[in-house]
Design a protein around this motif. Structure first.
Motif, PDB file in Angstrom:
ATOM      1  N   ILE A  58     -11.577  -7.361  -1.421  1.00 31.82           N
ATOM      2  CA  ILE A  58     -12.118  -6.461  -0.386  1.00 31.82           C
ATOM      3  C   ILE A  58     -11.647  -5.024  -0.628  1.00 31.82           C
ATOM      4  N   ARG A  59     -10.347  -4.859  -0.919  1.00 31.29           N
ATOM      5  CA  ARG A  59      -9.807  -3.515  -1.169  1.00 31.29           C
ATOM      6  C   ARG A  59     -10.518  -2.848  -2.348  1.00 31.29           C
ATOM      7  N   LYS A  60     -10.774  -3.615  -3.399  1.00 29.25           N
ATOM      8  CA  LYS A  60     -11.426  -3.037  -4.572  1.00 29.25           C
ATOM      9  C   LYS A  60     -12.836  -2.547  -4.211  1.00 29.25           C
ATOM     10  N   LYS A  61     -13.570  -3.364  -3.454  1.00 33.10           N
ATOM     11  CA  LYS A  61     -14.931  -2.982  -3.040  1.00 33.10           C
ATOM     12  C   LYS A  61     -14.906  -1.693  -2.207  1.00 33.10           C
ATOM     13  N   ILE A  62     -13.945  -1.604  -1.281  1.00 35.59           N
ATOM     14  CA  ILE A  62     -13.845  -0.412  -0.428  1.00 35.59           C
ATOM     15  C   ILE A  62     -13.456   0.809  -1.268  1.00 35.59           C
ATOM     16  N   LEU A  63     -12.440   0.644  -2.114  1.00 33.59           N
ATOM     17  CA  LEU A  63     -11.955   1.770  -2.933  1.00 33.59           C
ATOM     18  C   LEU A  63     -13.016   2.286  -3.905  1.00 33.59           C
ATOM     19  N   ASP A  64     -13.809   1.359  -4.450  1.00 32.03           N
ATOM     20  CA  ASP A  64     -14.886   1.776  -5.369  1.00 32.03           C
ATOM     21  C   ASP A  64     -15.914   2.642  -4.660  1.00 32.03           C
ATOM     22  N   ARG A  65     -16.204   2.275  -3.403  1.00 27.77           N
ATOM     23  CA  ARG A  65     -17.282   2.949  -2.682  1.00 27.77           C
ATOM     24  C   ARG A  65     -16.791   4.139  -1.850  1.00 27.77           C
ATOM     25  N   GLU A  75      -2.121  -8.453   4.164  1.00 28.37           N
ATOM     26  CA  GLU A  75      -1.250  -8.896   3.066  1.00 28.37           C
ATOM     27  C   GLU A  75      -0.697  -7.756   2.211  1.00 28.37           C
ATOM     28  N   TYR A  76      -1.429  -6.641   2.095  1.00 26.34           N
ATOM     29  CA  TYR A  76      -1.000  -5.583   1.174  1.00 26.34           C
ATOM     30  C   TYR A  76      -0.744  -4.237   1.852  1.00 26.34           C
ATOM     31  N   GLY A  77      -0.582  -4.259   3.176  1.00 32.25           N
ATOM     32  CA  GLY A  77      -0.096  -3.058   3.852  1.00 32.25           C
ATOM     33  C   GLY A  77      -1.081  -1.902   3.963  1.00 32.25           C
ATOM     34  N   PHE A  78      -0.514  -0.700   4.071  1.00 28.98           N
ATOM     35  CA  PHE A  78      -1.259   0.493   4.488  1.00 28.98           C
ATOM     36  C   PHE A  78      -1.417   1.461   3.327  1.00 28.98           C
ATOM     37  N   LYS A  79      -2.662   1.800   3.003  1.00 27.11           N
ATOM     38  CA  LYS A  79      -2.926   2.884   2.061  1.00 27.11           C
ATOM     39  C   LYS A  79      -3.294   4.099   2.905  1.00 27.11           C
ATOM     40  N   LYS A  80      -2.382   5.051   3.000  1.00 28.61           N
ATOM     41  CA  LYS A  80      -2.540   6.190   3.907  1.00 28.61           C
ATOM     42  C   LYS A  80      -3.183   7.369   3.168  1.00 28.61           C
ATOM     43  N   THR A  81      -4.187   7.979   3.810  1.00 31.08           N
ATOM     44  CA  THR A  81      -4.770   9.221   3.283  1.00 31.08           C
ATOM     45  C   THR A  81      -4.980  10.158   4.484  1.00 31.08           C
ATOM     46  N   LYS A  82      -5.596  11.295   4.240  1.00 31.42           N
ATOM     47  CA  LYS A  82      -5.868  12.235   5.343  1.00 31.42           C
ATOM     48  C   LYS A  82      -7.201  11.934   6.046  1.00 31.42           C
ATOM     49  N   SER A  83      -7.875  10.888   5.610  1.00 29.18           N
ATOM     50  CA  SER A  83      -9.220  10.590   6.115  1.00 29.18           C
ATOM     51  C   SER A  83      -9.216  10.154   7.581  1.00 29.18           C
ATOM     52  N   ASP A  84     -10.320  10.448   8.296  1.00 28.62           N
ATOM     53  CA  ASP A  84     -10.517   9.947   9.667  1.00 28.62           C
ATOM     54  C   ASP A  84     -11.008   8.499   9.661  1.00 28.62           C
ATOM     55  N   PHE A  85     -11.352   8.003   8.468  1.00 27.15           N
ATOM     56  CA  PHE A  85     -11.892   6.648   8.339  1.00 27.15           C
ATOM     57  C   PHE A  85     -10.807   5.696   7.853  1.00 27.15           C
TER      58      PHE A  85
END
Length: 265
Positions: A58-65, A75-85
């Protein structure tokens, strides 16, 4: 309607992802798996190799798009960015069901905008169906190539309501004793996120669950809201806070049940 939020992009993405997840399950994960206990003897909270594989997928699909978006997964925690999404993922909701072979487990994915769940997917690979909202007013069940609009059973009175509840050892016996009036009117069991989805379908009218994490409930919120239902905590706070959750098919029943649950809050 939020003007900065384009429902169509995310609806289309999740509509495709649901099919990809089911295909991925049958091609890669429909086989023996390893189980470990996250709580290491202080209780039981199982995680399997399949939970982790699903979340990586799922993460790969989201990150690609959507490479700039935030992601939070069980299971793999928080990938933090400045995004509102931000995407909130429960790769397998109902791991106990998954472990024992019950088909009610699902993949839950929510897209939040500025902290509010906007689009939710509840995908049930074993049941070969999924639930997804298109916008604030429309959510659907996709099954056997059909798309069925979801509507809660909004006219039902409390005395005729189908009520499902599960406390899963999270509510002490003393607290359960305080809400006997509520416990007496419960007439259906809970089956993971499927129970919430069945409320959106009009098959159940009230759902009460304890100790939900955000990834257990965020995907469900927009599905139920768009079907005309209400979801809050037992203290009538915004359901996105998670914890003890009440979902109802109309406001009157919701108020009555909140009152019955109050002694345990």
């Amino acid at each position: 309607m939020n003007k900065n939020f384009n429902y169509k992009i995310y609806f289309n993405f999740l509509n495709l992802l649901a099919k990809q997840l089911t295909k991925y399950y049958y091609s890669k994960l429909d086989k023996p798996f390893k189980i470990s206990n996250k709580l290491k003897g202080k209780g039981y909270d199982p995680v399997t190799t399949s939970d982790k594989a699903f979340e990586r997928f799922i993460r790969k699909k989201i990150l690609d798009r959507f490479p700039g978006h935030q992601i939070m997964g069980e299971e793999y925690g928080f990938k933090k960015t400045k995004s509102d999404f931000s995407w909130v993922i429960d790769p397998i909701d109902g791991t106990r069901s998954f472990v024992t072979g019950n088909p009610t487990w699902s993949n839950l994915i929510s897209l939040n905008y500025k902290g509010t769940p906007m689009v939710g997917l509840a995908n049930f690979p074993k049941l070969k169906k999924y639930y997804l909202n298109k916008d604030e007013k429309n959510s659907y069940l996709f099954e056997n190539g059909k798309k069925i609009k979801l509507n809660v059973n909004s006219k039902v009175s409390l005395k005729n309501a189908k009520i499902a509840a599960a406390f899963h050892g999270y509510l002490s016996f003393n607290k359960q004793k305080k809400i006997q009036k509520f416990i007496k009117i419960v007439n259906f069991p809970c089956f993971d996120a499927l129970t919430y989805a069945q409320l959106a379908e009009g098959r159940l009218d009230v759902v009460v669950q304890c100790a939900n994490k955000i990834w257990d409930v965020h995907a469900i919120i927009p599905i139920i809201n768009a079907a005309g239902g209400i979801l809050t905590t037992w203290k009538n706070e915004n359901g996105k806070l998670a914890g003890n959750i009440l979902a109802s098919s109309n406001k009157l029943n919701h108020k009555k049940i909140l009152k019955l649950l109050k002694p345990a809050t």
